[in-house]
Design an enzyme around this catalytic site. Structure first.
Site, PDB file in Angstrom:
ATOM      1  N   ASP A 135      -8.870  24.834  57.025  1.00 21.30           N
ATOM      2  CA  ASP A 135      -7.740  24.039  56.549  1.00 21.30           C
ATOM      3  C   ASP A 135      -7.110  24.738  55.339  1.00 21.30           C
ATOM      4  OD1 ASP A 135      -8.025  21.973  58.351  1.00 21.30           O
ATOM      5  OD2 ASP A 135      -9.123  20.668  56.981  1.00 21.30           O
ATOM      6  N   ARG A 185      -2.630  27.818  62.870  1.00 20.80           N
ATOM      7  CA  ARG A 185      -2.079  26.452  62.878  1.00 20.80           C
ATOM      8  C   ARG A 185      -0.903  26.390  61.886  1.00 20.80           C
ATOM      9  NH1 ARG A 185      -5.973  22.234  60.376  1.00 20.80           N
ATOM     10  NH2 ARG A 185      -7.111  22.485  62.329  1.00 20.80           N
TER      11      ARG A 185
END
Ligand code: FDA
Length: 309
Positions: A135, A185
């Site tokens: 992340d 992502r």
């Protein structure tokens, strides 16, 4: 304005104490968080995988303050990964890891500690037959996170990166990351960032998202289109077609509890659709970021607080 206040609230200990006494099963928490236990997240994952979706699991916990907490987070991921393998869920389930939860902010050696800990989780994922995505947190960590990613990819090339379209730098980062085998992502970005580093206006963020998408879709990596925005989802599909990509060469990603009908629609149409599922006891910061994105959810939140259920 409201978004900024909510993001500030997410750092307030007093508000945190009040909200954290809400049971995880209360309306608004249960909508965005799978539960506090491993069994909870396994149940939710199985339901979604059986329904044709993929999942990425996030063991909640950020701003780890000591090594013991970082070790506990690593252990939680290793237990989760072993369980995914045992349950036969690993092919459809990867994990998302916040480096701050495994020690990135712990003093001068934080970067080294986070790298060592992330390596253990990547090895656990490899043993289980799945992958890890790192992340991305606030902009002060971007360089450190991307450099840890580069190191991890030497041994675990399928480790996923996250880039945030609201940062001015991200189009360049996409160019560097759009190589064969690179899973990236692309999200808009969820933190409160200063104008020196980030676009402040929604339209500018969306335009940046499209520029980044163009780079990733034209490149030879594996784009992971993380947004609930209908316009951006349509643009991603059109860019994939224009670049001759088949449905296996990129995926859509959305958060658990957000636009589930659209998740089902994309999966039913043959697209790869991954749902990001957070679980664990430390759900407060995550919940506040979701509320900041969508003030419409505040009424629902206030009702949950009043009824505590
Ligand atoms: P936007 O917020 O503009 O919303 C577009 C539309 O989606 C809204 O109009 C509404 O219809 C719907 N919607 C969006 N949020 C909603 C909500 N909470 N409730 C109900 N409806 C909602 N960020 C980050 O900084 N680092 C990270 O590592 C990640 N990781 C990540 C993974 C995945 C899989 C996703 C989907 C998102 C992230 N994010 C993230 C969060 C991301 O940066 C962003 O904050 C949210 O996805 C919201 O942005 P949208 O692109 O959905 O657009």
């Amino acid at each position: 304005m409201l978004r900024r206040s909510l993001l500030q609230m997410s750092r307030s200990d007093r508000i945190k104490d009040a909200v954290s006494t809400m049971p995880v099963s209360s309306g608004i928490v249960a909508r965005f968080v799978a539960g506090e236990s491993l069994d909870d997240v396994i149940d939710v994952s199985r339901r979604l995988v059986d329904d044709g979706r993929l999942v990425s699991l996030d063991h909640l916990g950020e701003d780890t303050l000591d090594q013991e907490q970082a070790d506990a987070t690593v252990q939680a991921y290793l237990t989760l990964l072993a369980r995914l393998a045992e349950e036969g869920l690993a092919p459809g389930a990867e994990v998302s890891v916040k480096l701050s939860a495994v020690g990135q902010a712990l003093g001068a050696d934080g970067g080294r500690l986070a790298l060592d800990n992330a390596r253990k989780i990547c090895q656990g994922a490899m043993n289980a037959g799945t992958t890890v995505t790192l992340d991305m947190e606030d902009h002060t960590t971007t360089d450190s996170t991307l450099s840890i990613l580069r190191e991890l990819r030497q041994d675990f090339p399928d480790t996923g990166a996250v880039v945030q379209a609201y940062l001015h730098r991200t189009e360049d980062d996409c160019r560097e990351l759009a190589y064969a085998g690179s899973r990236v992502r692309l999200c808009k970005g969820a933190y409160k960032e200063p104008e020196q580093v980030a676009f402040q206006n929604r339209r500018e963020v969306d335009l940046s998202y499209v520029r980044c998408l163009k780079v990733l879709m034209a490149g030879s990596g594996y784009p992971m289109v993380a947004t609930h925005d209908p316009t951006l989802i349509a643009i991603a599909g059109a860019l994939a077609t224009r670049n001759g990509r088949d449905s296996g060469s990129f995926e859509y990603q959305m958060l658990y509890g957000v636009r589930p009908d659209e998740q089902r629609r994309l999966a039913a149409g043959g697209a790869k659709m991954r749902v990001y599922i957070p679980y664990g006891e430390q759900w407060y910061g995550y919940l506040m970021r979701r509320l900041a994105e969508r003030p419409a959810n505040l009424t629902f939140f206030a009702r949950s607080l009043l009824t505590k259920g």
